[in-house]
Structure formats: C-alpha cells, structure tokens
Design a protein around this motif. Sequence first.
Motif, mmCIF file in Angstrom:
data_model
loop_
_atom_site.group_PDB
_atom_site.id
_atom_site.type_symbol
_atom_site.label_atom_id
_atom_site.label_comp_id
_atom_site.label_asym_id
_atom_site.label_seq_id
_atom_site.Cartn_x
_atom_site.Cartn_y
_atom_site.Cartn_z
ATOM 1 N N ASN A 91 0.828 -1.196 0.000
ATOM 2 C CA ASN A 91 0.000 0.000 0.000
ATOM 3 C C ASN A 91 0.869 1.255 0.000
ATOM 4 O OD1 ASN A 91 -2.192 1.829 0.379
ATOM 5 N ND2 ASN A 91 -1.863 1.745 2.591
ATOM 6 N N PHE A 92 0.827 2.013 -1.092
ATOM 7 C CA PHE A 92 1.585 3.261 -1.187
ATOM 8 C C PHE A 92 0.691 4.426 -0.767
ATOM 9 C CE2 PHE A 92 3.735 0.469 -4.215
ATOM 10 C CZ PHE A 92 5.054 0.616 -3.821
ATOM 11 N N VAL A 93 1.158 5.194 0.215
ATOM 12 C CA VAL A 93 0.362 6.302 0.739
ATOM 13 C C VAL A 93 0.807 7.622 0.115
ATOM 14 C CG1 VAL A 93 0.045 5.079 2.918
ATOM 15 C CG2 VAL A 93 1.907 6.759 2.714
ATOM 16 N N ASN A 94 -0.063 8.602 0.165
ATOM 17 C CA ASN A 94 0.287 9.984 -0.164
ATOM 18 C C ASN A 94 0.685 10.705 1.109
ATOM 19 O OD1 ASN A 94 -0.568 9.983 -3.016
ATOM 20 N ND2 ASN A 94 -2.643 9.795 -2.202
ATOM 21 N N THR A 95 1.464 11.770 0.967
ATOM 22 C CA THR A 95 1.686 12.666 2.098
ATOM 23 C C THR A 95 1.470 14.102 1.648
ATOM 24 O OG1 THR A 95 3.175 13.338 3.887
ATOM 25 C CG2 THR A 95 4.205 12.809 1.779
ATOM 26 N N VAL A 96 0.688 14.834 2.451
ATOM 27 C CA VAL A 96 0.341 16.224 2.151
ATOM 28 C C VAL A 96 0.764 17.077 3.342
ATOM 29 C CG1 VAL A 96 -1.490 17.834 1.535
ATOM 30 C CG2 VAL A 96 -1.642 15.441 0.794
ATOM 31 N N HIS A 97 1.797 17.882 3.148
ATOM 32 C CA HIS A 97 2.235 18.777 4.221
ATOM 33 C C HIS A 97 1.082 19.716 4.592
ATOM 34 C CE1 HIS A 97 4.499 21.949 6.289
ATOM 35 N NE2 HIS A 97 5.468 21.059 6.448
ATOM 36 N N PRO A 98 0.906 20.025 5.875
ATOM 37 C CA PRO A 98 -0.214 20.895 6.269
ATOM 38 C C PRO A 98 -0.182 22.278 5.647
ATOM 39 C CG PRO A 98 1.253 20.459 8.134
ATOM 40 C CD PRO A 98 1.648 19.521 7.050
ATOM 41 N N LYS A 99 0.959 22.729 5.158
ATOM 42 C CA LYS A 99 1.031 24.028 4.494
ATOM 43 C C LYS A 99 0.848 23.924 2.971
ATOM 44 C CE LYS A 99 3.610 26.609 7.980
ATOM 45 N NZ LYS A 99 2.456 27.456 8.302
ATOM 46 N N ALA A 100 0.552 22.712 2.482
ATOM 47 C CA ALA A 100 0.160 22.552 1.082
ATOM 48 C C ALA A 100 -1.320 22.900 0.946
ATOM 49 C CB ALA A 100 0.416 21.128 0.617
ATOM 50 N N ILE A 101 -1.714 23.330 -0.255
ATOM 51 C CA ILE A 101 -3.102 23.692 -0.519
ATOM 52 C C ILE A 101 -3.605 22.859 -1.692
ATOM 53 C CG2 ILE A 101 -4.686 25.535 -1.209
ATOM 54 C CD1 ILE A 101 -2.716 27.527 0.032
ATOM 55 N N LEU A 102 -4.656 22.070 -1.447
ATOM 56 C CA LEU A 102 -5.256 21.248 -2.490
ATOM 57 C C LEU A 102 -6.638 21.807 -2.816
ATOM 58 C CD1 LEU A 102 -4.284 17.633 -1.317
ATOM 59 C CD2 LEU A 102 -2.973 19.285 -2.665
#
Length: 243
Positions: A91-102
């Motif tokens: 299982n490959f996960v994503n990581t989104v830094h809290p200062k990223a904006i999606l």
Amino acid sequence: MQNVIIFGASGHGSVVLDCLEKEGKYNIIGFVDSFKEKGFKINGYQVLGNEIDLPFLISRYNIDGGIVAIGDNWTRKIIVDRILKISPNFNFVNTVHPKAILGKDILIGCGNVFMPGSIVNANSIIHDFCIINTNSSLGHDGIMDSYSSLAPSVCTGGSLKLGRYSAISLGVNIVNGVEIGQHSVIGAGSLVVDHFGDNVIAYGSPARIVRKRTVGEPYLSTPKKQQFYKLESIDDVESNLSI
C-alpha cells in the motif's frame, strides 16, 4: 494510526519524513534503503534494511504501507516496481504537508508527495508517484501523469498536461495550455510558451529544445558529476546512482 516506512534515506527522504510527521496521520517506523547500512540513523529514525527485507519488516513491525522518497522520476519507478515484485499488494500512501493547498474537485492517485507551500488548483488530476515540490503550483485543470514532478518554485498556468516521467526544474514558469510529453526535462529558470514532445531537454526564455534525451538519463546530479547513461533496471541504479 497506520505504521508506514519510507523508501530512500537521502535528503529528499528527510523532507518526506518532515511532511509525514507534520501531517500526523501515520506512525513512521523507519527507512528502507539499499545504500545505507542497517541501523544507520537519519533524523532520529533507523534504516531498517533494504527492499529484500520487506516481507520480514511488514511482519515484524506490522507495516500498513509506505512511500518512496526518491527525487529522480525514473529511479522512483524502478524502486516501485521492485517493491511490487517483492510485495505485490503493498500500500503506497500519499503525504500532504499541512502548508500545502489542495483545490476543489482534484483527483489524486497513490504515492504522491505534496511539500510545504505547494498548491494544486481546482479540477486538477495527479496520477501516481508524483512530486509537487516546495512552493510549486499546478494551475487549474492541470494533469500530471505518473512519476512526473514539479521542482521547487515552479509556476504553471492552467490546463498543463505533463507526461509520465517528465520533470519541470527549479523556478520554471509555464503559460496556460502547454503540453509536455514523456521523459522530458525543462531546465531551471525557463519560461515555457510552447508545447514539447517526448524525450527532449529544453530550457531558456523562451524555452527551446537543446537535445534529445534517453529514457532514464539522470537530471538531478550536479553538472560536475553529471553522466549520461540509460538506466533500465535496479542493477543499473545501484551501479550508477546514490539515492
């Protein structure tokens, strides 16, 4: 909280580690790396072994998934292939830094890294194992195919189509509606106003094709160390690159 491991104990691995820690969704067990000795510590986490040890590590540490922290797009693909050969259901996960904006209504695959200050605008599609690096932005309706990457401070207009394995280097600006093919690299500081096809290196303001590019040719090493060779397998990677 899921137990995860990071593949690649390099500088890029440290940044991915920081994203995972700041995100707070996962329990980080340690690193897996083929080039650093087992027990070596980076940022307080141990290298647990290499990819061959993966079945044991999954059992020993109750691993739920992980992420490949390797900056070079083609090398990242080779490592992913090797992991799936050893553990087909990994299982490959994503990581989104809290200062990223999606943005709104974006679609995201697996194994992606969204670093601090990165922005992905509305209706964009990020396939698998992509890197959206520090302070880079993907305009609305952009599409990044698998194993593509935006380096720090890249700015793209709307509706970019970035091909598989292609890399946009530091500080590049791209106008609206540009399409870039597979295995291509846009050099640092360029201004892109035209489309580019597969297997090319282009740079300048405006960017122009400089030469053709072979599949797997590295692009992240310093000019002094730069060598041009084709990487097709993990054996080639281990012979020619330090990841």
